[in-house]
Scaffold this active site. Sequence first.
Site, PDB file in Angstrom:
ATOM      1  CG  HIS A  68      -5.408  -6.365  -0.274  1.00 38.66           C
ATOM      2  ND1 HIS A  68      -6.626  -6.418   0.365  1.00 38.66           N
ATOM      3  CD2 HIS A  68      -5.457  -7.286  -1.279  1.00 38.66           C
ATOM      4  CE1 HIS A  68      -7.384  -7.331  -0.244  1.00 38.66           C
ATOM      5  NE2 HIS A  68      -6.701  -7.866  -1.255  1.00 38.66           N
ATOM      6  CE1 TYR A  70      -9.493  -2.966   0.719  1.00 36.91           C
ATOM      7  CE2 TYR A  70      -8.576  -1.064  -0.398  1.00 36.91           C
ATOM      8  CZ  TYR A  70      -8.411  -2.193   0.378  1.00 36.91           C
ATOM      9  OH  TYR A  70      -7.153  -2.552   0.821  1.00 36.91           O
ATOM     10  CD  GLU A  79      -8.882  -9.357  -3.629  1.00 36.16           C
ATOM     11  OE1 GLU A  79      -9.745  -9.067  -2.775  1.00 36.16           O
ATOM     12  OE2 GLU A  79      -7.729  -9.740  -3.338  1.00 36.16           O
ATOM     13  CG  ASN A  81      -3.631  -2.145   6.964  1.00 36.37           C
ATOM     14  OD1 ASN A  81      -3.519  -1.866   5.782  1.00 36.37           O
ATOM     15  ND2 ASN A  81      -4.655  -2.824   7.441  1.00 36.37           N
ATOM     16  CE  LYS A 100      -3.974  -2.202   2.283  1.00 29.90           C
ATOM     17  NZ  LYS A 100      -4.921  -2.113   3.439  1.00 29.90           N
TER      18      LYS A 100
HETATM   19  P1  IDP Z   1      -7.876  -6.693   5.834  1.00 32.32           P
HETATM   20  O1  IDP Z   1      -7.080  -5.769   4.927  1.00 32.32           O
HETATM   21  O2  IDP Z   1      -7.068  -7.154   7.026  1.00 32.32           O
HETATM   22  O3  IDP Z   1      -8.519  -7.830   5.083  1.00 32.32           O
HETATM   23  P2  IDP Z   1     -10.519  -5.447   5.939  1.00 32.32           P
HETATM   24  O4  IDP Z   1     -11.461  -5.559   7.070  1.00 32.32           O
HETATM   25  O5  IDP Z   1     -10.838  -6.199   4.683  1.00 32.32           O
HETATM   26  O6  IDP Z   1      -9.054  -5.809   6.477  1.00 32.32           O
HETATM   27  O7  IDP Z   1     -10.411  -3.893   5.598  1.00 32.32           O
HETATM   28  C1  IDP Z   1      -9.822  -3.448   4.396  1.00 32.32           C
HETATM   29  C2  IDP Z   1      -8.916  -2.290   4.699  1.00 32.32           C
HETATM   30  O8  IDP Z   1      -9.691  -1.193   5.165  1.00 32.32           O
HETATM   31  C3  IDP Z   1      -7.885  -2.518   5.827  1.00 32.32           C
HETATM   32  O9  IDP Z   1      -6.748  -3.229   5.392  1.00 32.32           O
HETATM   33  C4  IDP Z   1      -7.581  -1.109   6.240  1.00 32.32           C
HETATM   34  O10 IDP Z   1      -6.698  -0.458   5.299  1.00 32.32           O
HETATM   35  C5  IDP Z   1      -8.956  -0.459   6.140  1.00 32.32           C
HETATM   36  N1  IDP Z   1      -9.683  -0.520   7.426  1.00 32.32           N
HETATM   37  C6  IDP Z   1     -10.265  -1.599   7.992  1.00 32.32           C
HETATM   38  N2  IDP Z   1     -10.853  -1.288   9.163  1.00 32.32           N
HETATM   39  C7  IDP Z   1     -10.636   0.034   9.330  1.00 32.32           C
HETATM   40  C8  IDP Z   1     -10.990   0.971  10.376  1.00 32.32           C
HETATM   41  O11 IDP Z   1     -11.649   0.620  11.378  1.00 32.32           O
HETATM   42  N3  IDP Z   1     -10.584   2.262  10.203  1.00 32.32           N
HETATM   43  C9  IDP Z   1      -9.864   2.671   9.109  1.00 32.32           C
HETATM   44  N4  IDP Z   1      -9.524   1.842   8.118  1.00 32.32           N
HETATM   45  C10 IDP Z   1      -9.880   0.529   8.230  1.00 32.32           C
HETATM   46 MG    MG Z   2      -9.998  -7.768   3.568  1.00 31.06          MG
END
Ligand code: IDP
Ligand code: MG
Length: 137
Positions: free
Chosen positions: A115, A49, A126, A112, A9
């Site tokens: 992905h 997303y 994807e 974070n 990312k």
């Molecule tokens: P993942 O990437 O671990 O699968 P997901 O729940 O699919 O997590 O969420 C997709 C992305 O959305 C996360 O990687 C993160 O960048 C963002 N995200 C998820 N939860 C939050 C939140 O509570 N606040 C802000 N961004 C979030």
């Molecule tokens: Mg996810």
Amino acid sequence: MEQTFSIIKPDAVKRNLIGHINQIIEAAGLNVIASKKMYLTKQQAEIFYSAHKERPFFDSLVSYMTSGPVQVQVLEGGEAVSTYRKIMGATNPEEAEEGTIRKLYAESIEANSVHGSDSSENAKIEINFFFAGSELV
Ligand code: IDP
Ligand code: MG
């Protein structure tokens, strides 16, 4: 052999961490079979997303994912989906295990660093969204 889809990312690309992250990926026995740097358009990020479009963080997530270049990749190996999810660590870096990519490098729950697909079925969708079959080597 299974394939999964990975994005390094914007926060991690900006800090020159592509090599560091791919070292962890390769050490886990996964092969990087396709890799390219690109800017996601707003439309691509919204489609990618779309499962999260009702979430309060959706607009912020789309704007973050389009804030700089990303490295999109296809990884291949035994149980690639679960292997990669394990070395990524929890979505929230504060909850990620020691030694995981997110524990080492993530800046926040949003920024974070990586992905990874959450299932083999989603991995196929994807991968097809970003790569032509001829690019998978
Ligand atoms: P993942 O990437 O671990 O699968 P997901 O729940 O699919 O997590 O969420 C997709 C992305 O959305 C996360 O990687 C993160 O960048 C963002 N995200 C998820 N939860 C939050 C939140 O509570 N606040 C802000 N961004 C979030
Ligand atoms: Mg996810």
